[in-house]
Enzyme design. Sequence first.
Site, short mmCIF file in Angstrom:
data_model
loop_
_atom_site.label_atom_id
_atom_site.label_comp_id
_atom_site.label_asym_id
_atom_site.label_seq_id
_atom_site.Cartn_x
_atom_site.Cartn_y
_atom_site.Cartn_z
N HIS A 134 50.16 -8.86 -13.42
CA HIS A 134 50.51 -8.30 -12.54
C HIS A 134 51.18 -9.30 -11.50
O HIS A 134 50.36 -10.26 -11.12
CB HIS A 134 49.77 -7.35 -11.71
CG HIS A 134 49.95 -7.13 -10.53
ND1 HIS A 134 51.48 -6.18 -10.27
CD2 HIS A 134 49.62 -7.01 -9.33
CE1 HIS A 134 51.51 -5.99 -8.94
NE2 HIS A 134 50.59 -6.50 -8.22
N HIS A 137 56.83 -3.73 -3.99
CA HIS A 137 55.57 -4.44 -4.46
C HIS A 137 55.69 -5.52 -5.25
O HIS A 137 55.62 -6.73 -4.97
CB HIS A 137 54.51 -3.58 -4.91
CG HIS A 137 53.25 -3.81 -5.21
ND1 HIS A 137 52.09 -3.01 -5.72
CD2 HIS A 137 52.82 -5.09 -5.11
CE1 HIS A 137 51.23 -3.84 -5.86
NE2 HIS A 137 51.50 -4.88 -5.80
N GLU A 178 43.39 -4.35 -7.35
CA GLU A 178 44.33 -3.71 -8.34
C GLU A 178 43.90 -3.87 -10.05
O GLU A 178 44.87 -3.89 -10.70
CB GLU A 178 45.73 -4.46 -8.16
CG GLU A 178 46.33 -4.09 -6.59
CD GLU A 178 47.79 -4.21 -6.55
OE1 GLU A 178 48.48 -3.37 -6.52
OE2 GLU A 178 48.18 -5.46 -6.45
N HIS A 232 53.91 -10.70 -7.81
CA HIS A 232 54.79 -10.40 -6.62
C HIS A 232 56.04 -11.19 -6.97
O HIS A 232 56.64 -11.59 -5.94
CB HIS A 232 54.45 -10.32 -5.67
CG HIS A 232 53.12 -9.55 -5.15
ND1 HIS A 232 51.92 -9.96 -4.49
CD2 HIS A 232 52.53 -8.42 -5.91
CE1 HIS A 232 50.99 -9.29 -4.71
NE2 HIS A 232 51.22 -8.09 -5.64
ZN LIG Z 1 49.86 -6.40 -6.33
#
Ligand SMILES: [Zn+2]
Length: 249
Positions: free
Chosen positions: A97, A167, A78, A99
Amino acid sequence: MSAPDPALVDDLVVANHILYAEGVVDGFGHISVRHGERGNRFLLARSMAPALVAPGDIMEFDLEGNVQGADTRAPYLERFIHGAIYKTRPDVMAVVHSHSPSVIPFGVTGGTLRPIYHMSGFLGGGAPIFEIRDTGGMTDMLIRDNALGDALARTLGPGAVALMRGHGSVAVGGSIQQVVYRAIYTEMNARLQMEAARLGTISFLAPEEARLAAAMNDKVLGRPWELWKRKVMLATARERAPARSRSRK
Ligand SMILES: [Zn+2]
């Protein structure tokens, strides 16, 4: 390709450990920083658990997500999240980034994540939600290419945080210290907002209050950074200590 500033790499490594210690990332999630000398490059660890990242694990990418140099190690799938945001946001110097769990409910219900207290004034009028189906149709939910990265960057717009339905989320900042602060307090705000919602109607910060509070907190980012940094360094020292005491016996 000259090596990046070792101090910047050290901060990036510490930031990986802090985000794990503060419950923002686990085995997954990542943080990048724009290259100090080459603004069209960014630094990001190879594909691995953030808590285990060391200076030697940091790789360099261009803004399309291509690995620089003769580095053959596996990158994060990603990585396109990072390049796409650096492309459209010259003010952004670091991207997280994650979760982080408390944020997830807001991405799937349309319940807007808004600043519940002064610490998260950077949420402004509320975090937008990225809908991957609009660009990718049916996917495995991951930002696997530049088209998805660009779409996410468009949803983020000029903001500090965007949620990703089903996500996670992405936070951006003008420095590693600022993005770490924002990622941690995004998770905290989500937890508190859910708690408060159970008690009654929430009186959120007004947009002007949010702006003023964010400007104030941006002046003291060094304070929590030093605390978080010390915490992870003490934990590392403790991990090593038993081995030393054993060898003395
Ligand atoms: Zn992710």
